[in-house]
Design a protein around this motif. Structure first.
Motif, short mmCIF file in Angstrom:
data_model
loop_
_atom_site.label_atom_id
_atom_site.label_comp_id
_atom_site.label_asym_id
_atom_site.label_seq_id
_atom_site.Cartn_x
_atom_site.Cartn_y
_atom_site.Cartn_z
N SER A 102 0.83 -1.21 0.00
CA SER A 102 0.00 0.00 0.00
C SER A 102 0.86 1.25 0.00
CB SER A 102 -0.94 0.01 1.21
OG SER A 102 -0.22 0.20 2.42
N HIS A 103 2.08 1.15 0.55
CA HIS A 103 2.93 2.33 0.61
C HIS A 103 3.87 2.44 -0.60
CE1 HIS A 103 2.21 2.31 5.23
NE2 HIS A 103 1.20 2.78 4.54
N ASP A 104 3.86 1.41 -1.48
CA ASP A 104 4.59 1.56 -2.73
C ASP A 104 3.98 2.70 -3.55
OD1 ASP A 104 6.29 -0.47 -2.13
OD2 ASP A 104 5.19 -2.00 -3.27
N THR A 105 2.66 2.81 -3.48
CA THR A 105 1.94 3.92 -4.07
C THR A 105 1.41 4.77 -2.93
OG1 THR A 105 1.28 2.56 -5.95
CG2 THR A 105 0.02 4.56 -5.56
N THR A 106 1.71 6.06 -2.92
CA THR A 106 1.27 6.90 -1.81
C THR A 106 -0.25 7.06 -1.86
OG1 THR A 106 1.42 8.97 -3.04
CG2 THR A 106 3.44 8.17 -1.98
N TRP A 107 -0.79 7.45 -0.73
CA TRP A 107 -2.24 7.64 -0.67
C TRP A 107 -2.68 8.78 -1.59
CZ3 TRP A 107 -4.39 12.18 1.37
CH2 TRP A 107 -3.53 13.01 2.11
N GLN A 108 -1.80 9.77 -1.78
CA GLN A 108 -2.14 10.85 -2.73
C GLN A 108 -2.26 10.31 -4.15
OE1 GLN A 108 0.39 11.01 -0.50
NE2 GLN A 108 0.57 13.05 0.42
N ASP A 109 -1.39 9.33 -4.51
CA ASP A 109 -1.48 8.71 -5.83
C ASP A 109 -2.80 7.95 -5.98
OD1 ASP A 109 1.02 9.63 -6.59
OD2 ASP A 109 2.06 7.82 -5.92
N LEU A 146 -6.50 14.93 5.88
CA LEU A 146 -5.53 16.01 6.06
C LEU A 146 -4.11 15.45 6.14
CD1 LEU A 146 -7.44 18.14 8.71
CD2 LEU A 146 -7.22 18.61 6.26
N SER A 147 -3.14 16.33 6.02
CA SER A 147 -1.73 15.93 6.12
C SER A 147 -1.37 15.61 7.56
CB SER A 147 -0.83 17.07 5.61
OG SER A 147 -0.88 18.17 6.52
N ASP A 148 -0.26 14.88 7.73
CA ASP A 148 0.23 14.57 9.07
C ASP A 148 0.52 15.86 9.85
OD1 ASP A 148 0.10 11.95 8.25
OD2 ASP A 148 2.27 11.68 8.08
N LYS A 149 1.08 16.85 9.19
CA LYS A 149 1.41 18.11 9.84
C LYS A 149 0.16 18.78 10.37
CE LYS A 149 3.46 22.67 9.07
NZ LYS A 149 4.05 23.61 8.08
N ALA A 177 1.59 8.77 14.52
CA ALA A 177 2.44 9.59 15.38
C ALA A 177 1.85 11.00 15.55
CB ALA A 177 3.84 9.67 14.81
N ALA A 178 1.23 11.51 14.48
CA ALA A 178 0.64 12.86 14.54
C ALA A 178 -0.50 12.93 15.55
CB ALA A 178 0.15 13.26 13.16
N ALA A 216 -12.02 3.36 2.61
CA ALA A 216 -11.91 3.76 1.21
C ALA A 216 -10.50 4.11 0.78
CB ALA A 216 -12.83 4.96 0.94
N LEU A 217 -9.63 4.46 1.74
CA LEU A 217 -8.27 4.87 1.40
C LEU A 217 -7.30 4.35 2.47
CD1 LEU A 217 -6.63 6.64 -0.65
CD2 LEU A 217 -7.03 8.57 0.90
N PRO A 218 -7.23 3.03 2.67
CA PRO A 218 -6.43 2.48 3.78
C PRO A 218 -4.94 2.81 3.68
CG PRO A 218 -7.21 0.72 2.31
CD PRO A 218 -7.94 1.97 1.92
N SER A 219 -4.44 3.12 2.50
CA SER A 219 -3.02 3.48 2.37
C SER A 219 -2.70 4.76 3.12
CB SER A 219 -2.64 3.63 0.89
OG SER A 219 -3.44 4.60 0.25
N ARG A 220 -3.71 5.55 3.47
CA ARG A 220 -3.48 6.79 4.23
C ARG A 220 -3.08 6.51 5.68
NH1 ARG A 220 -1.46 10.14 6.23
NH2 ARG A 220 -2.17 12.20 6.91
N ILE A 221 -3.40 5.33 6.20
CA ILE A 221 -3.08 5.01 7.59
C ILE A 221 -1.62 4.56 7.65
CG2 ILE A 221 -3.72 3.67 9.62
CD1 ILE A 221 -5.89 5.61 8.61
N THR A 222 -0.76 5.49 8.02
CA THR A 222 0.68 5.27 8.04
C THR A 222 1.22 5.51 9.45
OG1 THR A 222 1.14 7.59 7.56
CG2 THR A 222 0.84 6.12 5.66
N PRO A 223 2.44 5.04 9.72
CA PRO A 223 3.07 5.36 11.02
C PRO A 223 3.13 6.86 11.28
CG PRO A 223 4.25 3.58 9.95
CD PRO A 223 3.25 4.08 8.94
N GLY A 224 3.34 7.65 10.21
CA GLY A 224 3.39 9.11 10.38
C GLY A 224 2.06 9.69 10.82
N LEU A 225 0.97 9.17 10.27
CA LEU A 225 -0.36 9.62 10.68
C LEU A 225 -0.61 9.27 12.15
CD1 LEU A 225 -3.73 9.39 8.85
CD2 LEU A 225 -3.51 8.30 11.07
#
Length: 375
Positions: free
Chosen positions: A14-21, A174-177, A215-216, A204-213
């Motif tokens: 899922s992280h090979d392609t970013t959630w924005q892609d 939204l972004s992690d920031k 941590a935020a 609908a967009l599980p690739s958005r759930i990342t370690p960075g998210l």
């Protein structure tokens, strides 16, 4: 059940392609509907309906649709239909009175100890049945720190508020920031204890759930994530991986579904959905919502009697931990009220007549101390 090794493979893929892609490769506006495998008549109808309310569908969610099935339950949730243009008398722009209970912009205070905070009015996916679709289409604004200043000041001035619910729009779009800024602003208010996030992103967009998210969102506050799975076909390896990331971070995971005609209005579908949510994803089925009075959604609403029958069947089939509470969110700010079956048939003094799950009515005699009787 997917093994840990397979789950971590799913996370990596899922992280090979970013959630924005994933978002860019899906449907982002009306003209993108032309790329979908729809007949000319279906395409024209979808484009006409989408002109009224926003359309956005990430590729990951599009890929779940069986295009050979006109009644596909995933398709029914996101592909615009001209049925949406048929409004019934009594349907509302603001079905649960968000605006009436909004003392400052971006905030709704309907219940004493908690508020809704709207950091964005944009979503990763626009569901056709959304009860806020009028607001999301007309407002359409994203996040800025300035936009939340009055809302955060209001929360700080009301010490009875213990819980802040991020909704919208979808806060996890939204972004992690931005999420870190919002979390820090809320946790700086000493009397707030819990941050709750209502989101369709893990579906609908599980690739958005990342370690960075994750941590935020981690800090002083307890974090509860309320997901929105409506059908067992939405429970994919990628969704499972996303939920596991959040569980490992210590977040409490709940789910609220909407009862939708033609999507999940059968005992078999709801039973599978609730079991898989709990047993596979570790997500507690929390609410099963009766369809709100959003405009153009009569074709997706069941009757309350149908919903009560389904809730009663689930109560007999599922363990308590797998059972959602069937609720209606009343107009004019009346709040969520349970609609599920009542098992009390009546009472005569301390003798209560209660119907068991087997349908038989039994007498239960209360036995309490004298102090309890006097009170």
């Amino acid at each position: 059940m997917t093994t840990d090794a397979n789950l971590y493979d799913a996370i990596e893929r899922s992280h090979d392609t970013t959630w924005q892609d994933d978002v860019r490769a899906g449907v982002r506006q009306v003209r993108d509907l032309a790329s979908l495998p729809l007949s000319p008549a279906e395409r024209e109808a979808a484009q006409r309906a989408a002109a009224n309310h926003k359309v956005r569908i990430p590729k990951a969610y599009l890929d779940l649709i069986d295009w050979n099935d006109p009644a596909d339950p995933i398709r029914a949730q996101v592909i615009p239909s001209t049925d949406e243009l048929v409004e019934q008398e009594g349907e509302l722009d603001d079905p649960i009175a968000d605006h009436e209970f909004s003392p400052v912009p971006r905030l709704t205070h309907r219940h004493a100890d908690r508020v809704l905070l709207f950091p964005t009015y944009q979503c990763a996916v626009y569901c056709r049945f959304c009860f806020r679709k009028e607001s999301l289409t007309s407002i359409g604004r994203g996040y800025t720190r300035e936009a939340l200043k009055l809302a955060l000041a209001y929360i700080a001035d009301h010490p009875e508020i213990r819980e802040v619910i991020l909704t919208g729009g979808d806060p996890l779009s939204l972004s992690d920031k931005a999420l870190a800024e919002i979390r820090a602003g809320i946790e700086a208010i000493p009397h707030v204890r819990l941050l709750r996030i209502h989101t369709r992103v893990p579906v609908a967009l599980p690739s958005r759930i990342t370690p960075g998210l994750v941590a935020a969102l981690q800090g002083r506050l307890m974090v509860t994530v309320v997901t929105h799975f409506n059908h067992p076909r939405e429970i994919t390896d990628a969704a499972e991986a996303a939920c596991r990331i959040m569980r490992h971070a210590g977040f409490v995971l709940l789910n609220q579904s909407v009862l939708l005609k033609g999507v999940n209005d059968s005992v078999e579908v709801l039973e599978e959905l609730c079991r898989e949510l709990m047993y596979r994803l570790g997500v507690k089925p929390y609410y099963l919502h009766h369809g709100d009075l959003a405009r153009g959604m009569a074709h997706r609403r069941t009757t309350i009697a149908e919903g009560r029958a389904l809730a009663g069947a689930l109560r007999r089939l599922l363990s308590g931990i797998c059972n959602p509470t069937y609720v209606i969110d009343l107009p004019e700010g009346g709040g969520k009220v349970p609609l599920g079956p009542c098992y009390v048939e009546g009472h005569d003094g301390e003798a209560w007549r209660i119907r068991g799950q087997d349908g038989e009515v039994r007498t239960y005699a209360e036995i309490v101390g004298e102090d309890s009787r006097r009170s």
